[in-house]
Design an enzyme around this catalytic site. Structure first.
Site, PDB file in Angstrom:
ATOM      1  N   HIS A  81       4.284 -10.699  -7.560  1.00 36.91           N
ATOM      2  CA  HIS A  81       5.556 -11.178  -7.166  1.00 36.91           C
ATOM      3  C   HIS A  81       6.210 -11.111  -8.170  1.00 36.91           C
ATOM      4  CE1 HIS A  81       3.923 -14.964  -4.119  1.00 36.91           C
ATOM      5  NE2 HIS A  81       4.785 -13.829  -3.998  1.00 36.91           N
TER       6      HIS A  81
ATOM      7  N   ARG B 188       5.987  -5.564   8.081  1.00 33.03           N
ATOM      8  CA  ARG B 188       5.403  -6.038   7.914  1.00 33.03           C
ATOM      9  C   ARG B 188       4.878  -7.501   8.213  1.00 33.03           C
ATOM     10  NH1 ARG B 188       5.671  -2.879   2.990  1.00 33.03           N
ATOM     11  NH2 ARG B 188       4.056  -1.040   2.771  1.00 33.03           N
TER      12      ARG B 188
ATOM     13  N   ARG C 170       4.530  -4.538  13.193  1.00 30.82           N
ATOM     14  CA  ARG C 170       2.573  -4.043  12.851  1.00 30.82           C
ATOM     15  C   ARG C 170       2.409  -5.659  13.672  1.00 30.82           C
ATOM     16  NH1 ARG C 170       0.432  -1.939   7.663  1.00 30.82           N
ATOM     17  NH2 ARG C 170       1.112  -3.900   6.257  1.00 30.82           N
TER      18      ARG C 170
ATOM     19  N   ASN D 181       0.034   5.050   2.169  1.00 35.18           N
ATOM     20  CA  ASN D 181      -0.678   4.204   1.086  1.00 35.18           C
ATOM     21  C   ASN D 181      -2.508   4.166   1.276  1.00 35.18           C
ATOM     22  OD1 ASN D 181       1.992   4.129   0.701  1.00 35.18           O
ATOM     23  ND2 ASN D 181       2.447   1.770   0.457  1.00 35.18           N
ATOM     24  N   ASP D 182      -2.845   3.688   2.679  1.00 31.10           N
ATOM     25  CA  ASP D 182      -4.419   4.053   3.134  1.00 31.10           C
ATOM     26  C   ASP D 182      -4.504   5.023   3.312  1.00 31.10           C
ATOM     27  OD1 ASP D 182      -5.408   1.339   2.738  1.00 31.10           O
ATOM     28  OD2 ASP D 182      -3.861   0.902   3.759  1.00 31.10           O
TER      29      ASP D 182
ATOM     30  N   ARG E  84      -6.501   1.633  -4.063  1.00 28.26           N
ATOM     31  CA  ARG E  84      -4.701   2.221  -4.481  1.00 28.26           C
ATOM     32  C   ARG E  84      -4.745   0.760  -5.669  1.00 28.26           C
ATOM     33  NH1 ARG E  84      -2.666   0.153   1.936  1.00 28.26           N
ATOM     34  NH2 ARG E  84      -0.954  -0.685   0.495  1.00 28.26           N
TER      35      ARG E  84
ATOM     36  N   CYS F  38       5.808   5.602   6.827  1.00 27.70           N
ATOM     37  CA  CYS F  38       5.893   4.558   6.793  1.00 27.70           C
ATOM     38  C   CYS F  38       5.318   4.551   5.326  1.00 27.70           C
ATOM     39  CB  CYS F  38       6.045   3.308   7.646  1.00 27.70           C
ATOM     40  SG  CYS F  38       3.796   3.013   8.145  1.00 27.70           S
TER      41      CYS F  38
HETATM   42  C1  PEP Z   1       0.007   2.395   4.863  1.00 25.93           C
HETATM   43  O1  PEP Z   1      -1.155   2.066   4.274  1.00 25.93           O
HETATM   44  O2  PEP Z   1       0.995   3.665   4.365  1.00 25.93           O
HETATM   45  C2  PEP Z   1       1.334   1.245   5.071  1.00 25.93           C
HETATM   46  C3  PEP Z   1       2.748   1.578   5.753  1.00 25.93           C
HETATM   47  O3  PEP Z   1       0.585  -0.129   4.871  1.00 25.93           O
HETATM   48  P1  PEP Z   1       0.190  -0.831   4.262  1.00 25.93           P
HETATM   49  O4  PEP Z   1       1.210  -0.903   2.208  1.00 25.93           O
HETATM   50  O5  PEP Z   1       1.160  -2.593   4.666  1.00 25.93           O
HETATM   51  O6  PEP Z   1      -1.475  -1.027   4.111  1.00 25.93           O
HETATM   52 MG    MG Z   2      -1.881   0.260   5.246  1.00 27.27          MG
END
Ligand code: PEP
Ligand code: MG
Length: 754
Positions: free
Chosen positions: A362, A469, A505, A626-627, A637, A674
């Site tokens: 935060h 999100r 999403r 990211n994932d 991550r 994204c």
């Molecule tokens: C991702 O995984 O790149 C993504 C945009 O979703 P989150 O970061 O919310 O997992």
């Molecule tokens: Mg993700």
């Protein structure tokens, strides 16, 4: 032998400086093993020497005097090989180097183990004994285990001791302390250390003499805190983005939640006095968050504790300490809370350094919202010793310098100047189109999710919302939000951006982000029950959410639905059926709903290889880099130990992305990005080359990315992508893209850290 080992490590961790830490080590190890000598040699990287830094058994005068070149002697050998060495007679080893000053000629048996941190040998722990005998296996394992645990304690003690010496005349400048980058930028200012105001853990149980009076005192205390937070929120109102202001709402919700209020009142009625009842409620609530894998959610535990302390302070009639904040305050703390940050006037707040936390805390979110440089997780920062000292916070690299040397200070002043010039240049790009010099437009969308009532910054710039999100409204409540509550929320975003598209999403909780009221316990949460897997198993949750989305879009029709964590096409088919069902139900109920475009997030390697099959089923694809990076590279991550390995520019990730774009093209579907890569100036280059259709990012990245797009032709980006795809490692890709951006005059955009 485990018990003495634990004791030694514990004592070392509490030592105030390096000297005392090493004295504990050598005495403790010598005694536990029953050796005749125990010494520690530390590596002096500047002078390329090993220095005898502590000994129990050799001549004490030799400490600090004996310096061996890095590649000499048995100590040099252990350091070179980074392996332990166990000898019956050290003097017969070819690498043995006799050192007169230590008086070591009396000893034969030798055991040495390297002290390693992040692949670097920080020193060597060495044991000697008179008898010409090798050390036993269990002695070796003890020494190796201990050495492996000492590195962190040594770094910490060194930092702490250096600071003590700093306050002496003629002292040497401290090195920087490494943490995690949490909010970009450079700050130079005076440290103001904040600490928890009241100690919940110290509150005893006590029978309530008058339960009604205790209840009243508690309610008054809560009301006071509500008022205080309201004041912070009003003051921060003009300085924060709407999505960051939502943090204040989250605290208010927590303060007014049944869990907190009713939980405490019940305990008071059960016979405990208000402080004791509050302590138990807060502990119970914080424990739920503490147990979560996801660092972002774990952070909420500190919010809960902070709220608890504030209420306690009122119950104890303690005054809120009026801290005097100097004009360039660098706020320092062990467990800094977002509320403590909100208490500093923005004009005085230069930087933030915290010993715990990460970039998803935060505090980090708030710091980014305020544009204040921050380094988190600076574990070695000796908080108790820095009050009033000058600090440099390098939020790009996550470093903190305490009482910086003049050259360091001058260098950072120069960097701050560069930053100022850069933001002026970026401002000039506002309202210009995101178009390449050869005429391709790449729509730039916003990632939001904490967005609440007000209009988020960047709204005029963005082509819409590429990723909304939806987790937050689910997390700040103590039960699933109902259809109407969700609908109000979604309607707000859809209206704000209308007529531009907003991609919402479906819920992506579970596994690493469990809902407090929906507990799941898994040993591999990232590979477990998360995202679409949960919502398909609970169609009630899914349908309620989709109904809320469809109703919110009535008359606006700018909704797009995005499905997270898809790993099989069956999941898409099932989700589409449920969406259709929600639509049909609503129509039957008389709502004028329309079927929105539906897209799939590509964030699991399986989805990369099935991009075509996915594209055939849905309207668009959106890559969550990211994932996807986490799963392709098998790098958590959120784990700082492997953070160096997490890199979206890895050639394997680039190849995967190319494949996704090709798969989608086969069915004429658009691909957006994204994940964080879309907001990284280097990442944008290969994405542009691949021909992705849109990029979605945090508001802070929009202008930087626009600058890249306006500076680099698509054909040049294609060429660069071709070369990048031939690179075998990520370092080569980074070099290539860095020099390409420098060539077009964008070197200033690159963060100094990576
Ligand atoms: C991702 O995984 O790149 C993504 C945009 O979703 P989150 O970061 O919310 O997992
Ligand atoms: Mg993700």
């Amino acid at each position: 032998m485990l018990e003495p080992l634990r004791r030694i490590v514990q004592e070392v961790n509490q030592a105030p400086d390096l000297e005392r830490a090493l004295a504990i080590i050598v005495a403790g190890v010598k005694q536990t093993i029953g050796a005749d000598v125990c010494s520690v040699y530390l590596t002096d990287f500047d002078r390329r020497e090993h220095v005898l830094q502590a000994t129990d058994g050799l001549r004490p005068e030799a400490v600090g005097q004996v310096r061996l070149p890095l590649n000499r002697g048995l100590i040099g050998l252990i350091s070179e090989r980074a392996e332990p060495l166990n000898l019956d007679d050290a003097s017969r080893h070819p690498r043995y180097l006799f050192v007169q000053e230590t008086g070591e000629e009396r000893f034969r048996g030798f055991l040495g183990a390297p002290i390693i941190q992040n692949r670097r040998v920080l020193g060597v722990l060495a044991l000697r004994r008179r008898a010409a005998r090798r050390f036993e296996d269990d002695e070796v394992t003890l020494v190796v285990t201990l050495a492996s645990q000492l590195a962190g304690a040594i770094t910490h003690a060194r930092a702490s001791g250096e600071l003590m010496r700093l306050q002496e005349p003629g002292a040497l400048p401290a090195r920087f302390l490494q943490g995690l980058p949490a909010s970009p930028g450079i700050a130079i200012g005076r440290a103001v250390v904040v600490y928890p105001p009241a100690d919940l853990d110290a509150v005893p149980d006590r029978p309530a003499a008058d339960a009604a009076a205790e209840e009243e005192a508690f309610r008054d205390a809560v009301a006071d805190v509500v008022e205080e937070i309201d004041r912070f929120a009003t003051r921060a109102g003009s300085e924060l983005r709407a999505e960051d202001r939502a943090l204040f709402d989250a605290w208010m919700l927590m303060l007014e939640s049944d869990t907190l209020i009713d939980g405490t009142l019940e305990r008071i009625r059960g016979g405990n006095w208000a402080p004791g009842a509050l302590r138990d409620t807060i502990c119970e609530h914080a424990r739920v968050f503490d147990a979560m894998e996801d660092p972002y959610l774990r952070e909420r535990a500190s919010d809960v504790r902070d709220l608890g302390r504030r209420i306690l302070m009122r119950l104890q009639n303690l005054e809120v300490q009026p801290v005097d904040f100097p004009p360039s305050t660098v706020l320092v703390g062990e467990e800094l809370s977002a509320m403590q940050i909100a208490a500093v006037p923005r004009a005085s707040l230069a930087g933030i350094a915290s010993t715990v936390g990460s970039s998803s805390s935060h505090v980090a979110i708030l710091a980014r919202g305020l544009g204040v440089p921050a380094a988190m997780g600076v574990a070695d920062l000796p908080v108790g010793r820095v009050e009033g000292l000058e600090l440099v916070v390098d939020g790009y690299r996550g470093r903190v310098y305490v009482a910086p040397a003049p050259v360091v200070r001058a260098e950072y002043l120069r960097l701050m100047e560069d930053d100022r010039a850069l933001s002026d240049e970026l401002e000039a790009l506002r309202h210009l189109p995101a178009e390449t010099p050869d005429g391709y437009t790449v729509p730039l969308y916003l990632n939001t999710g904490l967005v609440s009532e007000a209009r988020p910054v960047g709204i005029e710039e963005a082509a819409g919302v590429g990723l909304y999100r939806t987790e937050l409204p689910f997390l700040v409540r103590d039960r699933f939000p109902g259809e109407t509550a969700q609908m109000t929320n979604y309607r707000q975003v859809l209206e704000t951006f209308h007529p531009r598209p907003v991609t919402i999403r479906t819920l992506d909780v579970g596994g690493d982000k469990p809902l407090p009221y929906f507990p799941v316990s898994e040993s591999n949460p990232f590979l477990g029950w998360r995202g679409i897997r949960i919502t398909l198993d609970h169609p009630d949750i899914f349908i309620t959410q989709v109904r809320a989305m469809l109703r919110a879009a009535i008359g606006l029709e700018n909704l797009q639905i995005l499905l997270p964590m898809i790993s099989t096409v069956g999941e898409i088919d099932d989700a589409l059926l449920l969406i259709q069902r929600a639509h049909d139900e609503l129509s039957e109920e008389g709502y004028a709903v329309r079927m929105p475009p539906v897209g799939v997030m590509v964030e699991v390697p399986a989805a990369v290889y099935q991009a075509e099959a996915i594209a055939r089923r849905v309207d668009f694809l959106s890559v969550g880099t990211n994932d996807l990076t986490q799963y392709l590279l098998a790098v958590d991550r959120n784990n700082p130990h492997v953070a160096e390995l997490f890199d979206e520019l890895h050639p394997a990730v680039l190849r995967a992305l190319v494949q996704v774009v090709a798969g989608a093209r086969a069915y004429g579907r658009e691909v957006g990005i994204c994940g964080e890569m879309a907001g990284d100036p280097l990442g944008v280059v290969p994405l542009l080359g691949m021909g992705v259709h849109s990029l979605s990012m945090g508001a802070g990245s929009l202008l930087r990315v626009k600058w890249v797009i306006r500076s680099l032709s698509r054909s040049r980006a294609r060429e660069l992508l071709g070369v990048a795809l031939q690179c075998e490692d990520v370092a080569a890709v980074r070099r290539l893209l860095t020099s390409a951006l420098e060539e077009v005059g964008l070197g200033g955009l690159l963060r100094p850290g990576k």
